[in-house]
Design an enzyme around this catalytic site. Structure first.
Site, PDB file in Angstrom:
ATOM      1  CE  LYS A 248       6.497   3.539  -4.242  1.00  0.00           C
ATOM      2  NZ  LYS A 248       5.129   3.036  -4.461  1.00  0.00           N
TER       3      LYS A 248
HETATM    4  C1  LIG Z   1       4.888   2.455  -5.637  1.00  0.00           C
HETATM    5  C2  LIG Z   1       3.685   1.612  -5.614  1.00  0.00           C
HETATM    6  C3  LIG Z   1       3.496   0.585  -6.549  1.00  0.00           C
HETATM    7  C4  LIG Z   1       4.477   0.334  -7.672  1.00  0.00           C
HETATM    8  O1  LIG Z   1       5.703  -0.139  -7.223  1.00  0.00           O
HETATM    9  P1  LIG Z   1       6.983  -0.151  -8.184  1.00  0.00           P
HETATM   10  O2  LIG Z   1       8.070  -0.758  -7.396  1.00  0.00           O
HETATM   11  O3  LIG Z   1       7.256   1.281  -8.549  1.00  0.00           O
HETATM   12  O4  LIG Z   1       6.614  -0.932  -9.388  1.00  0.00           O
HETATM   13  C5  LIG Z   1       2.377  -0.208  -6.427  1.00  0.00           C
HETATM   14  N1  LIG Z   1       1.464   0.012  -5.448  1.00  0.00           N
HETATM   15  C6  LIG Z   1       1.596   1.000  -4.556  1.00  0.00           C
HETATM   16  C7  LIG Z   1       0.546   1.211  -3.540  1.00  0.00           C
HETATM   17  C8  LIG Z   1       2.710   1.828  -4.602  1.00  0.00           C
HETATM   18  O5  LIG Z   1       2.839   2.798  -3.706  1.00  0.00           O
END
Ligand SMILES: *Cc1c(COP(=O)(O)O)cnc(C)c1O
Length: 434
Positions: free
Chosen positions: A108
């Site tokens: 993210k």
């Molecule tokens: C946010 C997140 C996900 C999921 O991602 P999306 O784009 O919301 O599907 C998977 N793994 C981790 C570690 C995350 O922080």
């Protein structure tokens, strides 16, 4: 680039407006009005190219005519991607794309850093942006760190009290300054509802400029396309370039970005890997889309019962469920299998993966058995294993050392404000904030 809403009720909006609003005024999610394929020579030049170079070309292609100059955009891309995204080979057919080398050790960071810089560059005059973000764990840290100290912005992070790990919590509750954290008595879905409610509240909108940084923001989604191309750039020169990407999914932003990259010409298919919160795999199976309350699992960043980006995926495919099924295979992995996968990959390959990545690895191994032998599988590794050491350590029976960055944060006290699961209470907090 101008943007349309998935609800179809608005005329095309400029990027600056879509960034500021987060959610379109008709309640839909923003999507690019047009997505022209990249020129063929982009793909011939791709093998072996660097991350920033690839990303800059994709960004210029998408945003070249938006309200950002070419030089500025190149700077935004370079500042966003100031860390590596290596493709690590595990076996003949499986590689892991490590998206966790940014400041909060989760993918993210990419979206949050790009968004923070885009907002900084597209805000007008001395406007103060109040960024609202609901987090199930990782988003909050990535957004808080990306915006910390960015002029003209402040961030309210809403998280489900007691439902994130200590490391995750420290990443958004220890910064202070322009970052505030609210511990909500409820689930992640409740946090998301509170944020949606605030955006719909006319008093709040009259009094401040609210911006979103959740995965609904188009500014976070766009840069997530970059690394799909970068993954392919790192394949061995003679590898089959038809790739099966496996995306561990919660709100399905990452998968949506992959499907958009496919629209730009990336030859690929996808696995939507989930934990038992399997609304999307179920939809792909049965054709019936049935959101429901989320259930807690070991891969808690994917505990989402009503994934917001499904609106975008359905927008991309219209009512063509069969078309979606050709591009995306659903797969669900329970906690027991997740643990077994972490243990097995560690024992067999000496590779340590976090529970979200483990969901992806298991799903990919399973689905690859039905694919041609030349198909290359790439798992998006969404977090560093140390971020989820509470899960990983008991499974492998030893300590997972914390990277120095995280260890330092754990020493700092949590500063958060308890918040009832009540829209009025959030509103009061925001109105009193100065
Ligand atoms: C946010 C997140 C996900 C999921 O991602 P999306 O784009 O919301 O599907 C998977 N793994 C981790 C570690 C995350 O922080």
């Amino acid at each position: 680039m101008r943007l349309l809403s998935t609800s179809g009720e608005i005329s095309p909006a400029p990027l600056s407006e879509a960034l500021r609003r987060g959610l379109a005024p008709d309640g839909g999610l923003y999507m690019p009005e047009h997505m022209e394929p990249l020129p063929a020579d982009f793909f011939t030049r791709l093998p072996g190219r660097g991350l920033v170079e690839t990303a800059t070309e994709v960004a210029q292609h998408l945003l070249g005519d938006a309200d950002i100059g070419e030089r500025e955009l190149a700077d935004i891309v370079a500042e966003t991607l100031s860390f590596e995204i290596p493709l690590v080979r595990q076996s003949d057919r499986i590689s892991v794309l490590e998206l966790f080398h940014g400041p909060t050790l989760a993918f993210k960071d990419v979206g949050a850093r790009f968004l923070a810089r885009l907002l900084e560059h597209t805000r007008t005059g001395d406007q103060l942006l109040t960024v609202l973000v609901a987090t199930s764990g990782d988003t909050g840290g990535a957004v808080a760190q990306a915006f910390h100290g960015v002029p003209g912005t402040r961030v309210a992070v809403l998280y489900p009290k007691g439902k994130v790990t200590p490391v995750q919590e420290r990443q958004f509750t220890t910064l202070g300054g322009n970052i505030r954290a609210y511990a909500v008595a409820g689930t992640f879905d409740d946090c998301q509802r509170l944020v949606k409610g605030a955006f719909a509240d006319s008093t709040l909108n009259d009094r401040m400029t609210l911006s979103s940084a959740n995965s609904i923001s188009i500014g976070r989604l766009l840069p997530q396309m970059f690394y799909y191309f970068h993954a392919v750039a790192q394949l061995e020169p003679d590898a089959d370039r038809t790739v099966l990407f496996c995306t561990p999914s919660g709100n399905f932003g990452n998968l949506t970005a992959g499907l958009m990259a496919k629209h730009l010409g990336l030859e690929s298919r996808f696995i939507a890997a989930t934990n038992v919160n399997d609304v999307v795999p179920e939809y792909l199976d049965s054709g019936i889309y049935q959101p429901r309350p989320s259930r807690r699992t070991l891969s808690n960043a994917m505990d989402v019962g009503d994934p917001s980006n499904m609106a975008r995926i359905r927008h991309l495919y219209g009512d063509d469920l069969d078309g979606l099924r050709r591009d995306v295979t659903g797969f669900r992995v329970n906690d027991q299998t997740t643990q077994a996968t972490i243990r097995r990959i560690h024992a067999d390959l000496g590779y340590l993966c976090d529970p979200h990545t483990a969901v992806g690895i298991h799903a990919l191994e399973h689905v690859l058995t039905t694919q041609p032998a030349t198909t290359q599988g790439i798992v998006l590794s969404t977090a560093h294993p140390a971020k989820f050491r509470e899960v990983v350590e008991p499974v492998i029976g030893r300590d997972v050392p914390l990277p120095r960055r995280l260890a330092a944060r754990l020493e700092e006290p949590v500063q958060s404000i308890d918040l009832a699961n009540d829209p009025d209470e959030l509103k009061r907090q925001l109105l009193d904030w100065d």
